[in-house]
Design a protein around this motif. Structure first.
Motif, PDB file in Angstrom:
ATOM      1  N   ALA A   1     -12.906  12.032 -17.943  1.00  0.00           N
ATOM      2  CA  ALA A   1     -11.899  11.059 -17.502  1.00  0.00           C
ATOM      3  C   ALA A   1     -11.350  11.456 -16.134  1.00  0.00           C
ATOM      4  O   ALA A   1     -10.143  11.354 -15.880  1.00  0.00           O
ATOM      5  N   ALA A   2     -12.239  11.900 -15.251  1.00  0.00           N
ATOM      6  CA  ALA A   2     -11.831  12.220 -13.878  1.00  0.00           C
ATOM      7  C   ALA A   2     -11.667  10.929 -13.087  1.00  0.00           C
ATOM      8  O   ALA A   2     -12.289   9.906 -13.401  1.00  0.00           O
ATOM      9  N   LYS A   3     -10.845  10.963 -12.071  1.00  0.00           N
ATOM     10  CA  LYS A   3     -10.754   9.823 -11.170  1.00  0.00           C
ATOM     11  C   LYS A   3     -12.101   9.669 -10.465  1.00  0.00           C
ATOM     12  O   LYS A   3     -12.653  10.643  -9.940  1.00  0.00           O
ATOM     13  N   GLN A   4     -12.623   8.442 -10.449  1.00  0.00           N
ATOM     14  CA  GLN A   4     -13.909   8.163  -9.821  1.00  0.00           C
ATOM     15  C   GLN A   4     -13.727   7.112  -8.731  1.00  0.00           C
ATOM     16  O   GLN A   4     -12.990   6.141  -8.915  1.00  0.00           O
ATOM     17  N   VAL A   5     -14.448   7.314  -7.628  1.00  0.00           N
ATOM     18  CA  VAL A   5     -14.379   6.397  -6.489  1.00  0.00           C
ATOM     19  C   VAL A   5     -15.801   5.979  -6.138  1.00  0.00           C
ATOM     20  O   VAL A   5     -16.662   6.838  -5.894  1.00  0.00           O
ATOM     21  N   TYR A   6     -16.047   4.672  -6.109  1.00  0.00           N
ATOM     22  CA  TYR A   6     -17.389   4.167  -5.803  1.00  0.00           C
ATOM     23  C   TYR A   6     -17.355   3.399  -4.478  1.00  0.00           C
ATOM     24  O   TYR A   6     -16.575   2.465  -4.313  1.00  0.00           O
TER      25      TYR A   6
ATOM     26  N   GLY B   1      -8.238  10.710  -1.820  1.00  0.00           N
ATOM     27  CA  GLY B   1      -8.159  12.148  -2.096  1.00  0.00           C
ATOM     28  C   GLY B   1      -9.399  12.718  -2.748  1.00  0.00           C
ATOM     29  O   GLY B   1      -9.315  13.581  -3.639  1.00  0.00           O
ATOM     30  N   VAL B   2     -10.586  12.260  -2.310  1.00  0.00           N
ATOM     31  CA  VAL B   2     -11.841  12.719  -2.911  1.00  0.00           C
ATOM     32  C   VAL B   2     -12.002  14.228  -2.713  1.00  0.00           C
ATOM     33  O   VAL B   2     -11.809  14.748  -1.609  1.00  0.00           O
ATOM     34  N   THR B   3     -12.374  14.925  -3.788  1.00  0.00           N
ATOM     35  CA  THR B   3     -12.566  16.381  -3.717  1.00  0.00           C
ATOM     36  C   THR B   3     -13.998  16.808  -4.020  1.00  0.00           C
ATOM     37  O   THR B   3     -14.365  17.943  -3.742  1.00  0.00           O
ATOM     38  N   LEU B   4     -14.817  15.924  -4.606  1.00  0.00           N
ATOM     39  CA  LEU B   4     -16.179  16.312  -4.967  1.00  0.00           C
ATOM     40  C   LEU B   4     -17.149  15.163  -4.748  1.00  0.00           C
ATOM     41  O   LEU B   4     -16.890  14.026  -5.181  1.00  0.00           O
TER      42      LEU B   4
ATOM     43  N   ASP C   1      -8.821  16.735  -9.272  1.00  0.00           N
ATOM     44  CA  ASP C   1     -10.155  16.492  -8.730  1.00  0.00           C
ATOM     45  C   ASP C   1     -10.522  15.011  -8.793  1.00  0.00           C
ATOM     46  O   ASP C   1     -10.250  14.319  -9.784  1.00  0.00           O
ATOM     47  N   VAL C   2     -11.173  14.551  -7.705  1.00  0.00           N
ATOM     48  CA  VAL C   2     -11.570  13.150  -7.576  1.00  0.00           C
ATOM     49  C   VAL C   2     -13.038  13.113  -7.165  1.00  0.00           C
ATOM     50  O   VAL C   2     -13.430  13.754  -6.185  1.00  0.00           O
ATOM     51  N   TYR C   3     -13.833  12.344  -7.887  1.00  0.00           N
ATOM     52  CA  TYR C   3     -15.282  12.314  -7.696  1.00  0.00           C
ATOM     53  C   TYR C   3     -15.720  11.037  -6.989  1.00  0.00           C
ATOM     54  O   TYR C   3     -15.296   9.936  -7.352  1.00  0.00           O
ATOM     55  N   MET C   4     -16.585  11.184  -5.971  1.00  0.00           N
ATOM     56  CA  MET C   4     -17.202  10.031  -5.312  1.00  0.00           C
ATOM     57  C   MET C   4     -18.676  10.345  -5.049  1.00  0.00           C
ATOM     58  O   MET C   4     -18.986  11.265  -4.293  1.00  0.00           O
ATOM     59  N   PRO C   5     -19.596   9.600  -5.675  1.00  0.00           N
ATOM     60  CA  PRO C   5     -21.019   9.832  -5.397  1.00  0.00           C
ATOM     61  C   PRO C   5     -21.412   9.292  -4.031  1.00  0.00           C
ATOM     62  O   PRO C   5     -20.924   8.246  -3.602  1.00  0.00           O
TER      63      PRO C   5
ATOM     64  N   HIS D   1      -5.280   7.111 -18.306  1.00  0.00           N
ATOM     65  CA  HIS D   1      -4.655   6.359 -17.216  1.00  0.00           C
ATOM     66  C   HIS D   1      -5.188   6.755 -15.838  1.00  0.00           C
ATOM     67  O   HIS D   1      -4.736   6.203 -14.827  1.00  0.00           O
ATOM     68  N   ARG D   2      -6.113   7.689 -15.792  1.00  0.00           N
ATOM     69  CA  ARG D   2      -6.757   7.981 -14.504  1.00  0.00           C
ATOM     70  C   ARG D   2      -7.584   6.772 -14.070  1.00  0.00           C
ATOM     71  O   ARG D   2      -7.999   5.953 -14.890  1.00  0.00           O
ATOM     72  N   GLU D   3      -7.870   6.728 -12.763  1.00  0.00           N
ATOM     73  CA  GLU D   3      -8.421   5.499 -12.197  1.00  0.00           C
ATOM     74  C   GLU D   3      -9.910   5.576 -11.863  1.00  0.00           C
ATOM     75  O   GLU D   3     -10.455   6.654 -11.600  1.00  0.00           O
ATOM     76  N   ILE D   4     -10.517   4.409 -11.868  1.00  0.00           N
ATOM     77  CA  ILE D   4     -11.857   4.194 -11.325  1.00  0.00           C
ATOM     78  C   ILE D   4     -11.694   3.167 -10.202  1.00  0.00           C
ATOM     79  O   ILE D   4     -11.150   2.079 -10.429  1.00  0.00           O
ATOM     80  N   VAL D   5     -12.141   3.527  -9.008  1.00  0.00           N
ATOM     81  CA  VAL D   5     -11.863   2.742  -7.806  1.00  0.00           C
ATOM     82  C   VAL D   5     -13.175   2.270  -7.185  1.00  0.00           C
ATOM     83  O   VAL D   5     -14.157   3.025  -7.135  1.00  0.00           O
TER      84      VAL D   5
END
Length: 559
Positions: free
Chosen positions: A259-264, A281-284, A235-239, A33-37
C-alpha cells in the motif's frame, strides 16, 4: 526428486492458493488511505482503487470475458493499467500487455498469436489498430481508453466498429462489489512478447503462483535486506519502465501489497517525469540507462538537486556504466543496478551492499553499484560452459548464467522448439556471459552474441562501453564487433557526445592508448573506428539495439 513423506490432510482443511487477488487484499489492511496518482490528472486512495478493480471485473464479465480468455491492453503507464493487473487476472482471465513500441506488423502478430478476445486501447494507439484491425483473427470486443470520459464514442475520431464503450464510463456504471473466486495457483495470469535476434516475438507467460513468488522475493530483498529503501512510511514509487514490459519489473505488485503511494507518469516526457518527481515526492523508480541518461542530461535536472537527493533508482535492462552512475550520484541520486530478463519475471539479482561495503566512500562504491548485483533470494544461479559443465564461482572464471527460480517462465507460448532451447539441461539459459564471486556478486561480461572474438581473445563490449563512458564529454556509447579477415572480429564504437564538447576519434584513441600503456586496459580494447552519431539505435524497451547497429555498420563499412 527423492521420495518423501507428505503431511496428512484433514478432509475439511483448506490450503489457500497463491493468487494475485491475495496481493490486492493486503492493500486495504494497513494504509488504505495512501494514494495512487496518474500524472496531474487523477488521484485516488486504495479504498477507491479496490472498488475500481471490482468495477473492472464486473465490466469484463458483463462483456462475456470468461476464465481463460485473453484481455489485451494498449495503454501508457497509468492507474488503469494497474487496475488491469488485478481486475483481469483475478477473474481467471489472462492479461496480455501489448508492447506498443513494436511495429504494427509485430503487434498484429502478437495479438493473433496470443488469441486476444477483448482489447482495451488508449485513443493514442487507434491509428495502429485501424491499420491492423481487419487482420485480427480472434478479437471480438474493443474498449476505448482515454484521459477524457466519452459517453458518446461518435465524438472520438478514428474509432472503428466493434467498440462497446469508454473505460471510465463503463466503470462508472458498474457495481463496485465483486467476489473474486479461488482457483488453482498455477492458472495462467499474464502474457507478453519479447523480441530476439531472429524470428517473430516470443510469447512469455506467467502463472499466479509465479508472480506471487516473485513479489515475495522482491519483498524479502528490497525491504528485508534494504537493497533499496522501499520500506518507510514516506516512500513513493514511480515506474519509468513500461508496464507492458515484464509487469514493470514486478514493482507494481510489490507497491500494492505494501500500500505504498504510487505515481504513474503516462507517456514518458522528461518535464512531466521531473514535475511528478518533485510535486509527488517520488523516492523510488526503476528504468533502463537510456531514460536515466535523458533525465540526468536534462538542464532542468540541475534545478532539482535537493529533490533528486531523495531519489533511489534501480537500473536494469542494459549495463549501467560507471560514467552514467557517477553523473547520477553527482546529482545526489542513490543509484544501483539489477539484473534479469523477460523470461525470469525479471529479477535475478540486485545490488546489495553489506555492512562493510556501505561504509566505503561513494567513489569507491561505483564499481559495486554498477555490477549486476548479488543473487536474489530464492534464485539458484550457476555458470555453465559450452559442454554443459558448471564453472567455478571464483570471480574470474566465465560461463553462461543459468538459473532456476520459483517464477521463471516454463517456455514460450506455442513454440516448443525455442522453449526447449531456453531450458536446456534442466536450467533456464540466459544467454549472458558472466563471473560470480564467492560472495554471490554477479559480474556480467556480455551477451553471448555481443562478445567480440578478436585475435584469439574475448573482449566484452560492455567493458568497452564502460571505459568510453568515463571519457569527459561522452554522453552515450555502443560497441559492436564486425568481421575482420586478420583478427576474426574487431570492435567499432558509436559515440554520442554531450552538448558543448568537440570530441575527436583521435583524441579518444589517444586517451585509450595512454591507459593501455599504463597497463589499465588491454590492447584489444582499442576500437578500430570511432563514429560520432546523434543518437544510438534502441529496441522497443530502450535497450541498445546491437543487432541493428551491426547490420547498419556492415552495410556502411563493407558495402
Amino acid at each position: 526428486m527423492i521420495q518423501t513423506k507428505l503431511i496428512p490432510r484433514t478432509s475439511e482443511a483448506f490450503e489457500p492458493p497463491m493468487l494475485i487477488k491475495n496481493i490486492l487484499a493486503e492493500s486495504l489492511k494497513y494504509e488504505p488511505h495512501r494514494e495512487i496518482v496518474y500524472r496531474d490528472l487523477f488521484r485516488m486512495n486504495y479504498i477507491e482503487f479496490n472498488k475500481r478493480v471490482r468495477r473492472l471485473a464486473n465490466v469484463l464479465t458483463g462483456l462475456g470475458v470468461k476464465p481463460g480468455d485473453t484481455v489485451a491492453v494498449l495503454d501508457w503507464d497509468s492507474h488503469r493499467y494497474l487496475e488491469c493487473f488485478f481486475g483481469v487476472t483475478s477473474i481467471g482471465a489472462i492479461l496480455h500487455t501489448v508492447n506498443v513500441r513494436l511495429s504494427p506488423a509485430q503487434i498484429l502478430y502478437t495479438m493473433n498469436h496470443a488469441q486476444d478476445n477483448i482489447v482495451l486501447i488508449h485513443e493514442d494507439f487507434l491509428p495502429i489498430l485501424n491499420a491492423i484491425k481487419d487482420q485480427l483473427t480472434t478479437v471480438e470486443t474493443f474498449v476505448l481508453i482515454s484521459d477524457k470520459v466519452y459517453t458518446d464514442l461518435n465524438a472520438v475520431g478514428q474509432v472503428p466498429a466493434g467498440f462497446v464503450g469508454e473505460y471510465e464510463a463503463l466503470l462508472r456504471d458498474a457495481p463496485d462489489q465483486f467476489d473474486f473466486p479461488y482457483f488453482d495457483e498455477n492458472t495462467w495470469a499474464t502474457t507478453f512478447y519479447t523480441t530476439g535476434t531472429t524470428g517473430n516475438p516470443k510469447g512469455v507467460y506467467f502463472s499466479h503462483r509465479q508472480l506471487f513468488m516473485h513479489t515475495m522475493s522482491l519483498l524479502t530483498y528490497l525491504i528485508g535486506y534494504e537493497a533499496l529503501p522501499f520500506k518507510s512510511r514516506t516512500d513513493v514509487y514511480m515506474p519509468i519502465t513500461p508496464m507492458f514490459h515484464v509487469h514493470a519489473w514486478g514493482f507494481p505488485f510489490l507497491a500494492t501489497i505494501m500500500a505504498a503511494k504510487q505515481v504513474y507518469p503516462g507517456r514518458y516526457e522528461p518535464e512531466m517525469l521531473l514535475k511528478l518527481l518533485v510535486t509527488e515526492g517520488v523516492t523510488l523508480s526503476h528504468c533502463v540507462p537510456t531514460i536515466l541518461n535523458m533525465l540526468v542530461s536534462s538542464p532542468t535536472a540541475q534545478k532539482f538537486r535537493d529533490q533528486l537527493s531523495r531519489w533511489s533508482v534501480l537500473i536494469g535492462g542494459s549495463a549501467l556504466t560507471k560514467g552514467l552512475a557517477k553523473a547520477a550520484m553527482d546529482l545526489g541520486i542513490n543509484i544501483t543496478s539489477g539484473y534479469g530478463m523477460s523470461e525470469t519475471a525479471p529479477i535475478l539479482s540486485v545490488v546489495y551492499l553489506n555492512d562493510s561495503e556501505r561504509t566505503l566512500p561513494l567513489d569507491e562504491q561505483i564499481d559495486l553499484r554498477t555490477r549486476a548485483g548479488r543473487i536474489a533470494p530464492f534464485v539458484e544461479a550457476r555458470l555453465m560452459d559450452d559442454t554443459g559443465q558448471f564453472v567455478a564461482h571464483d570471480g574470474q572464471s566465465l560461463g553462461e548464467i543459468v538459473v532456476r527460480t520459483p517464477w521463471t517462465t516454463q517456455g514460450y507460448y506455442n513454440d516448443d522448439e525455442r522453449g526447449a532451447e531456453l531450458w536446456r539441461n534442466g536450467w533456464l539459459h540466459t544467454g549472458d556471459v558472466a563471473s560470480i564471486t564467492p560472495d554471490h556478486w554477479v559480474v556480467i561480461a556480455d551477451r553471448t552474441k555481443d562478445v567480440i572474438k578478436t585475435g584469439g581473445e574475448w573482449v566484452s563490449s560492455l567493458d568497452m562501453e564502460d571505459v568510453l563512458s568515463q571519457v569527459e564529454g561522452v554522453a552515450e556509447s555502443a560497441v559492436v564487433g564486425l568481421p575482420d579477415e586478420r583478427w576474426g572480429e574487431r570492435p567499432y564504437a558509436l559515440i554520442v557526445q554531450k552538448p558543448g564538447y568537440d570530441l575527436t576519434a583521435e583524441g579518444i584513441k589517444a586517451r585509450l592508448q595512454s591507459q593501455i600503456e599504463r597497463g589499465e586496459l588491454h590492447k584489444w580494447y582499442m576500437p578500430d573506428r570511432i563514429l560520432f552519431v546523434s543518437e544510438i539505435p534502441k529496441t522497443s524497451v530502450g535497450k541498445i539495439d546491437k543487432k541493428r547497429i551491426r547490420a547498419e555498420l556492415k552495410e556502411q563499412i563493407f558495402p
